[in-house]
Design a protein around this motif. Structure first.
Motif, PDB file in Angstrom:
ATOM      1  N   VAL A  24       0.845  -1.197   0.000  1.00 47.52           N
ATOM      2  CA  VAL A  24       0.000   0.000   0.000  1.00 47.52           C
ATOM      3  C   VAL A  24       0.879   1.246   0.000  1.00 47.52           C
ATOM      4  O   VAL A  24       1.844   1.344   0.761  1.00 47.52           O
ATOM      5  N   GLU A  25       0.536   2.208  -0.865  1.00 49.85           N
ATOM      6  CA  GLU A  25       1.278   3.459  -0.914  1.00 49.85           C
ATOM      7  C   GLU A  25       1.178   4.177   0.434  1.00 49.85           C
ATOM      8  O   GLU A  25       0.154   4.114   1.107  1.00 49.85           O
ATOM      9  N   TRP A  54      -6.705   7.451   3.594  1.00 55.89           N
ATOM     10  CA  TRP A  54      -7.023   6.667   2.401  1.00 55.89           C
ATOM     11  C   TRP A  54      -6.130   5.439   2.285  1.00 55.89           C
ATOM     12  O   TRP A  54      -6.553   4.411   1.745  1.00 55.89           O
ATOM     13  N   ALA A  55      -4.918   5.521   2.786  1.00 52.28           N
ATOM     14  CA  ALA A  55      -4.037   4.344   2.793  1.00 52.28           C
ATOM     15  C   ALA A  55      -4.628   3.243   3.679  1.00 52.28           C
ATOM     16  O   ALA A  55      -4.559   2.058   3.351  1.00 52.28           O
ATOM     17  N   GLU A 100      -7.831   2.829   4.252  1.00 46.21           N
ATOM     18  CA  GLU A 100      -8.964   2.268   3.516  1.00 46.21           C
ATOM     19  C   GLU A 100      -8.492   1.277   2.461  1.00 46.21           C
ATOM     20  O   GLU A 100      -9.064   0.196   2.286  1.00 46.21           O
ATOM     21  N   GLN A 101      -7.448   1.632   1.740  1.00 44.07           N
ATOM     22  CA  GLN A 101      -6.920   0.754   0.703  1.00 44.07           C
ATOM     23  C   GLN A 101      -6.357  -0.529   1.312  1.00 44.07           C
ATOM     24  O   GLN A 101      -6.547  -1.624   0.770  1.00 44.07           O
ATOM     25  N   ALA A 131      -9.186  -2.866   2.234  1.00 46.45           N
ATOM     26  CA  ALA A 131      -9.770  -3.487   1.039  1.00 46.45           C
ATOM     27  C   ALA A 131      -8.872  -4.600   0.506  1.00 46.45           C
ATOM     28  O   ALA A 131      -9.346  -5.673   0.124  1.00 46.45           O
ATOM     29  N   ARG A 132      -7.577  -4.358   0.495  1.00 45.61           N
ATOM     30  CA  ARG A 132      -6.638  -5.370  -0.001  1.00 45.61           C
ATOM     31  C   ARG A 132      -6.620  -6.602   0.904  1.00 45.61           C
ATOM     32  O   ARG A 132      -6.550  -7.741   0.424  1.00 45.61           O
TER      33      ARG A 132
END
Length: 339
Positions: A262-263, A300-301, A303-304, A307-308
């Motif tokens: 994740v970024e 947002w990281a 959240e990502q 999800a991943r």
């Protein structure tokens, strides 16, 4: 998404496919346990009658075995129903672990109701002897019981095999490590029941050929030892899950890799996973985010990352990420480098 000590700000609902998979798995487990309970109840009554008529201690031990199995299935059904209750304010993490409490009681029932009686009856037969009656009824009951237990075992193995294929694991490894202790209990107890029936038949045949009750007593002792082993395996499995068992190492490594992909995430300083049910797991991690990342980018990281993780491991039900300074930052501030 909050820190490990707080509830997340929101909990996205599982996907439709995941919800359907969990519902199907729960229904299969319930059906498997019901089939086993009905079969064991009928078998127990038949064995009691046959044991009284034939005077066989091994048959009475098998009757106790079936009674213990019936009680076990009732407790497992209770476990399945109680653990399906949704999370509420008093139990924010849900009721999933409650199934392991009832499953532990089921293992105790197998020990007390089956193993102890069988060992006692076997020792009593060897010491006091027994008068053997007509074994014909016992042979008939054993044959019918073998068919019914075989069908029940087939149902449990079919479900376990399907789950093993779904997770891409060999059957034996899945059965050894699965957190679905209801299916594990059915497979182990029905397998033990088939072996116990063969032992009882051997004791009857040995007594019929030699006229000695020693064979019957030895068969009863062997059945007791077999039930001790099953109770120990099931008790140990449930104890591990009650104390807290992590996800398998390969899954943990994949989770760590997904987080690092994740970024804005620089390092995973600490990763904790906890199995809460057959299809439910919790993940908590201390994350070192990039120092130049803004608060919005970190949000947002998170959240990502969630999800991943849900895509990589559908069993993930809750994710808690805790932004934590990295080792270099902690050393610069004169803090303990280990969070």
């Amino acid at each position: 998404m909050g820190s490990p000590g707080t509830a997340p700000s929101h909990q996205p609902p599982p996907s439709r496919a995941q919800s359907q998979q969990e519902a199907e798995g729960g229904t299969e487990s319930t059906a498997t346990v019901i089939v086993a309970a009905v079969a064991n109840l009928g078998i127990a009554l038949a064995k009691v009658v046959a044991g009284v008529i034939s005077g066989s201690s091994a048959m009475l031990s098998e009757a106790a075995h079936s009674v213990a199995d019936t009680v076990t299935e009732v407790l497992l059904l209770t476990a399945l129903k109680r653990s399906e209750k949704p999370a509420d304010e008093e139990h924010p993490l849900g009721y999933g672990p409650e199934r392991y409490i009832w499953a532990m009681l089921a293992a105790v029932a197998t020990f007390v109701g089956g193993a102890v009686f069988s060992l006692y009856d076997g020792i009593h037969t060897l010491v006091a002897g027994e008068e053997l009656g007509n074994p014909l009824v016992s042979y008939i009951v054993l044959a019918v019981a073998f068919l019914l237990e075989g069908y029940s075992l087939r149902t449990g193995v079919k479900q376990a095999s399907g789950e093993a294929r779904r997770y891409g694991a060999p059957f034996r490894r899945y059965l050894r490590n699965t957190p679905d202790t209801a299916v594990k209990a059915v497979v182990l107890e029905d397998s033990a029941a088939l072996v116990g029936l063969l032992l009882a038949a051997g004791g009857l045949l040995g007594g019929q050929l030699t006229g000695s009750g020693v064979w019957d007593g030895v068969a009863s002792l062997c059945i007791g030892v077999l039930l001790l082993y099953v109770a120990w395996v099931l008790g140990r499995s449930n104890a591990e899950l009650l104390v807290g068992r992590p996800l398998p190492l390969a899954v943990r490594e994949r989770i760590r890799a997904e987080l690092l992909g994740v970024e804005h995430i620089e390092a995973v300083l600490e990763l904790t996973t906890l199995v809460q049910g057959p299809r439910e797991a919790l993940i908590a991690a201390k994350i070192d985010f990039r120092d130049r990342s803004t608060a919005a980018q970190i949000e947002w990281a998170c959240e990502q990352a969630e999800a991943r993780l849900r895509e990589a491991a559908p069993v993930v039900a809750r994710v808690y990420l805790d932004p934590t300074p990295g080792f270099a930052q902690r050393r610069e501030e004169g803090l303990n480098p280990w969070p």
